[in-house]
Design a protein around this motif. Structure first.
Motif, short mmCIF file in Angstrom:
data_model
loop_
_atom_site.label_atom_id
_atom_site.label_comp_id
_atom_site.label_asym_id
_atom_site.label_seq_id
_atom_site.Cartn_x
_atom_site.Cartn_y
_atom_site.Cartn_z
N LYS A 407 0.82 -1.21 0.00
CA LYS A 407 0.00 0.00 0.00
C LYS A 407 0.85 1.26 0.00
O LYS A 407 0.55 2.23 -0.70
CB LYS A 407 -0.93 -0.01 1.21
CG LYS A 407 -1.83 1.22 1.28
CD LYS A 407 -2.74 1.20 2.49
CE LYS A 407 -3.64 2.44 2.52
NZ LYS A 407 -4.55 2.45 3.69
N PHE A 408 1.93 1.26 0.77
CA PHE A 408 2.75 2.46 0.90
C PHE A 408 3.54 2.77 -0.37
O PHE A 408 3.97 3.91 -0.55
CB PHE A 408 3.72 2.31 2.08
CG PHE A 408 3.04 2.26 3.42
CD1 PHE A 408 1.74 2.70 3.57
CD2 PHE A 408 3.69 1.76 4.54
CE1 PHE A 408 1.09 2.65 4.80
CE2 PHE A 408 3.07 1.71 5.77
CZ PHE A 408 1.77 2.15 5.90
N CYS A 411 1.58 5.34 -2.03
CA CYS A 411 1.11 6.41 -1.14
C CYS A 411 2.13 7.54 -1.14
O CYS A 411 3.33 7.31 -0.97
CB CYS A 411 0.91 5.88 0.28
SG CYS A 411 0.18 7.06 1.41
N GLU A 416 0.06 10.13 6.12
CA GLU A 416 -0.86 9.01 5.94
C GLU A 416 -0.15 7.69 6.22
O GLU A 416 -0.73 6.77 6.83
CB GLU A 416 -1.42 9.02 4.52
CG GLU A 416 -2.43 7.91 4.25
CD GLU A 416 -2.95 7.94 2.82
OE1 GLU A 416 -3.61 6.96 2.42
OE2 GLU A 416 -2.69 8.94 2.11
#
Length: 766
Positions: A407-408, A411, A416
């Protein structure tokens, strides 16, 4: 059940004997002498009238139609049947069931011989001709699917196995698949759950894809494409129907679980074909398009083994290791980039994190009866040791840490990332805390990887690599905003508090293996772990972030020294916090700690609790081996055997010299440590000799001065780490010089050499 021989002119005994002789010949790979048509009569399951009461008359009509079939002459019969070989007397020798099973076995072995490279070419051609005639002269696909309705499970299993090999033979020989079988599968898959024959369809599809993977031909991609085309859409319909069932309202849950296990295996093969073969069907992406369907099963009230299979399956998907047991290479074949890969992986990672946020971890059965081979009951004479299910702990941990890394990567906001990291890592550490003894509360939180994955090297290195990826991503995002010292200290605090500081994780890894360079060498040579990629990335970080690494090493040394003092008997509830703080400050003064050390590494001050008042140990001898983590003189032997090498004698000498030096260092540190402790105001009370009873010193004697002369840099974590790197560098160099290393390690050697130079410079500047 009723079995009737359909051809009365051929005695059942002779029929069975001929089949058995044929089986023995095919099993040995011998060439068949008779005409190919002579064998069809004995291989066709339609020769027997089997009880198919649940099937329609149209599906089994051909089972009674054998009058016009070619029958062998008596001369041919004699040439095939040599000497009858009897089976075991306790079995029904000539029953129609036994004959049918033998027919299916002969067909299976014959196809296996055709696919084998060891079979003689003349025999292989004869077998191929027999199977082709069998496929053309009889509707064998329909006859085998008819056997799926039989109540005999062994007969059903053999029919499915035989049918799968026949279908794969057709695919390999570029023969069009039977329309009746394709329609049979499509009908059963689309009518689930009303139709109960879907399990045999799933099992047949699975076997065919496995055979495609096992084949060594260069046309595997084309074969699989031809096979999957008719089922691409229908499998999506079945997937949705299967995982949308309401499990609690189902009466017979065993059938649903059986269907799920079979579909999970097929789903894994479909994803594996996407990785290892150049194919992009929608059915290969169905998990990533609807990941919540599979994740919901983990929350169902099903048996623990079902949850375990599903969570391990998702873990393998996130690690992109699906189907690795089917491919005998070093890893996935290099295929052109999949345009949907990044999107699909992100969708799966988001679904996992969303499920965790909704309470997925709370539904996992971590404690309970240990799994036993052959059942779940332990014999009364055996002691049942209850403990956590480490398979579930490892899989759940990897699910979260790998999903966060994925996910990162997409991102862009550092805030976040920090918020998600804090939320999910807190939940993970809370989940692990009750199952790890001693608890992580009294240790560095970064130790969780070494504690959870200590029995599984490949998963441990995957988790370490994922945490390193998260750290590097967050570091790049934070570099633009990090300007003040306070912000840097907050950043360091965050990496330790939530267990993803790469230096701590790597040092715990080295401690677990006893700083043994031969274990690292084994990891580098092995293709079963991602250690090479992880190690190279970490060494590059280490060269840029040496100051942080060296500071953390000092904290490790202090923590181990405090633990060593506690082992020596330094534990008492009478010590006040002020005294323990004074002792700790003395230790830090000896190590030359930095002024803001505790702000940088928050766990250092309370890693082992307060340093308590010393009481006398029952052991007469105390060394710094526990504090320094040094290996005993009989350290583990090298994993690489150099007995045939010209350098073997030199290496043995070097190892002996190294062990002697390490022993001398231990003795010197031990002596200085004991001498230092004995120089307190009351030498008698602090004596390390055993006493008849524990002695409690006065408060003025609690502040133990630690002599700076005790050179911790020679026995500390940083020294042992670089010593391990030096040994690893030498071993790689010797292997590469003899062309024994499996790949070019020049770049790795440069990284190790540069790291050694940085260490020497830092030591000279002290």
């Amino acid at each position: 059940m009723r079995y009737v021989l359909a051809v009365p002119m051929v005695p059942m005994k002779a029929f069975f004997d001929i089949l058995e002789q044929l089986y023995k010949k095919v099993l040995l790979g011998a060439t068949l002498e008779n005409e190919s048509h002579d064998y069809i009569f004995y291989l066709n399951p339609a020769s027997l009238d089997l009880d198919c009461s649940t099937t329609t008359s149209s599906e089994c009509s051909n089972h009674h139609d054998v009058q016009g079939r070619h029958q062998p002459s008596s001369a041919n019969l004699a040439s095939i049947s040599v000497v009858p070989v009897r089976l075991k007397k306790h079995s029904p020798i000539f029953s129609a069931r036994e004959i049918t099973l033998l027919q299916l076995t002969v067909i299976k072995v014959m196809i296996t011989r055709i696919l084998s490279a060891e079979t003689d070419s003349h025999a292989k051609e004869k077998y191929r001709d027999v199977i082709k005639i069998l496929l053309k002269s009889s509707d064998i696909d329909s006859k085998l699917t008819c056997l799926f309705q039989n109540s005999d499970k062994l007969l059903c299993h053999m029919a499915a196995k035989c049918l799968a090999l026949l279908l794969y033979f057709q695919l390999r020989e570029k023969i069009t698949l039977s329309n009746s079988w394709v329609a049979f599968c499509q009908k059963n898959l689309s009518e689930y759950p009303e139709n109960e024959k879907v399990v045999y369809c799933l099992w047949t599809l699975t076997v065919i894809i496995k055979e495609i993977f096992k084949d060594t031909c260069s046309q595997k991609t084309e074969i699989l494409k031809q096979f999957l085309t008719p089922f691409d859409t229908i499998f999506q319909v079945f997937y949705t129907s299967l995982f949308s069932l309401h499990f609690k309202s189902c009466q017979d849950t065993s059938k649903i679980i059986n269907s799920m296990i079979c579909s999970l295996e097929l789903l894994e093969l479909l994803i594996a074909s996407r990785i290892h073969l150049k194919l992009h069907f929608t059915c290969q992406r169905i998990l990533f398009l609807k990941p919540s369907c599979v994740l919901d099963v983990i929350t169902w009230p099903v048996e623990a083994f079902v949850k375990r299979k599903f969570i391990i399956f998702i873990k393998k998907c996130l690690l992109w290791k699906v189907g690795e047991d089917l491919c005998w290479g070093s890893g996935p074949a290099l295929m052109p980039p999949d345009q949907h890969l990044d999107v699909d992986m992100l969708a799966l990672a988001d679904a996992v994190l969303q499920a965790v946020d909704l309470g997925l971890l709370k539904t996992l059965s971590v404690r309970g009866k240990p799994p036993c081979f052959g059942g779940d009951e332990v014999q009364p004479a055996c002691e049942c040791v209850h403990g956590p299910d480490h398979v579930i702990l490892r899989a759940a941990s990897l699910l979260i840490i790998k999903s966060l890394e994925i996910k990162f990567q997409s991102c862009a906001s550092a805030n976040e990332i920090k918020v998600d990291l804090q939320s999910f890592m807190s939940e993970l550490l809370t989940f692990l805390k009750p199952h790890l003894q001693p608890s992580l509360q009294s240790h560095n939180p970064c130790e969780w990887i070494s504690r959870v994955f200590i029995e599984q090297d490949d998963d441990m290195l995957e988790a370490a690599k994922a945490s390193l990826g998260i750290y590097l991503k967050l570091t790049r995002q934070c570099k633009a905003t990090e300007g003040l010292t306070q912000e840097k200290e907050m950043w360091n605090h965050h990496t330790h508090k939530y267990g993803y500081n790469p230096h701590c994780i790597f040092l715990f890894l080295l401690k677990n293996i006893g700083f043994d360079s031969s274990v690292l060498l084994d990891f580098l040579i092995s293709s079963e772990t991602c250690f090479l990629e992880y190690f190279v990335r970490y060494l590059k970080l280490l060269q840029k972030d040496w100051a942080s690494f060296f500071t953390i090493c000092k904290y490790f040394d202090v923590t181990e020294l405090k633990d060593s003092i506690n082992i020596c008997g330094c534990s008492s509830s009478l010590v006040q916090d002020r005294s323990s703080n004074q002792t700790e400050l003395s230790l830090w003064a000896a190590l030359g700690s930095h002024r803001n050390a505790h702000a940088s590494v928050p766990w250092a001050s309370n890693a082992s609790g307060p340093l308590n008042q010393p009481v006398m140990s029952k052991e007469p001898h105390v060394t710094l081996q526990a504090a320094a983590g040094l290996s005993p003189p009989q350290a583990s032997q090298s994993l690489v055997d150099y007995d045939s090498s010209d350098d073997s004698e030199v290496e043995v000498t070097d190892q002996h010299s190294t062990n002697s030096k390490q022993t001398s260092l231990q003795q010197e540190a031990k002596k200085k440590f004991q001498d230092t402790v004995r120089t307190g105001p009351d030498e008698k009370e602090l004596s390390m000799e055993p006493q008849s009873r524990p002695l409690v010193p006065e408060q003025s004697n609690i502040n133990i001065p630690f002599s700076v002369d005790c050179d911790i840099s020679k026995v500390g974590i940083s020294y042992r780490t670089l010593k391990c790197f030096q040994e690893l560098q030498g071993a790689i160099y010797r292997l590469q010089k003899k062309n024994l290393f499996p790949y070019n390690a020049t770049a790795l050697l440069k990284l190790l050499k540069h790291t050694e130079s940085i260490y020497n410079e830092s030591m000279n500047s002290l």
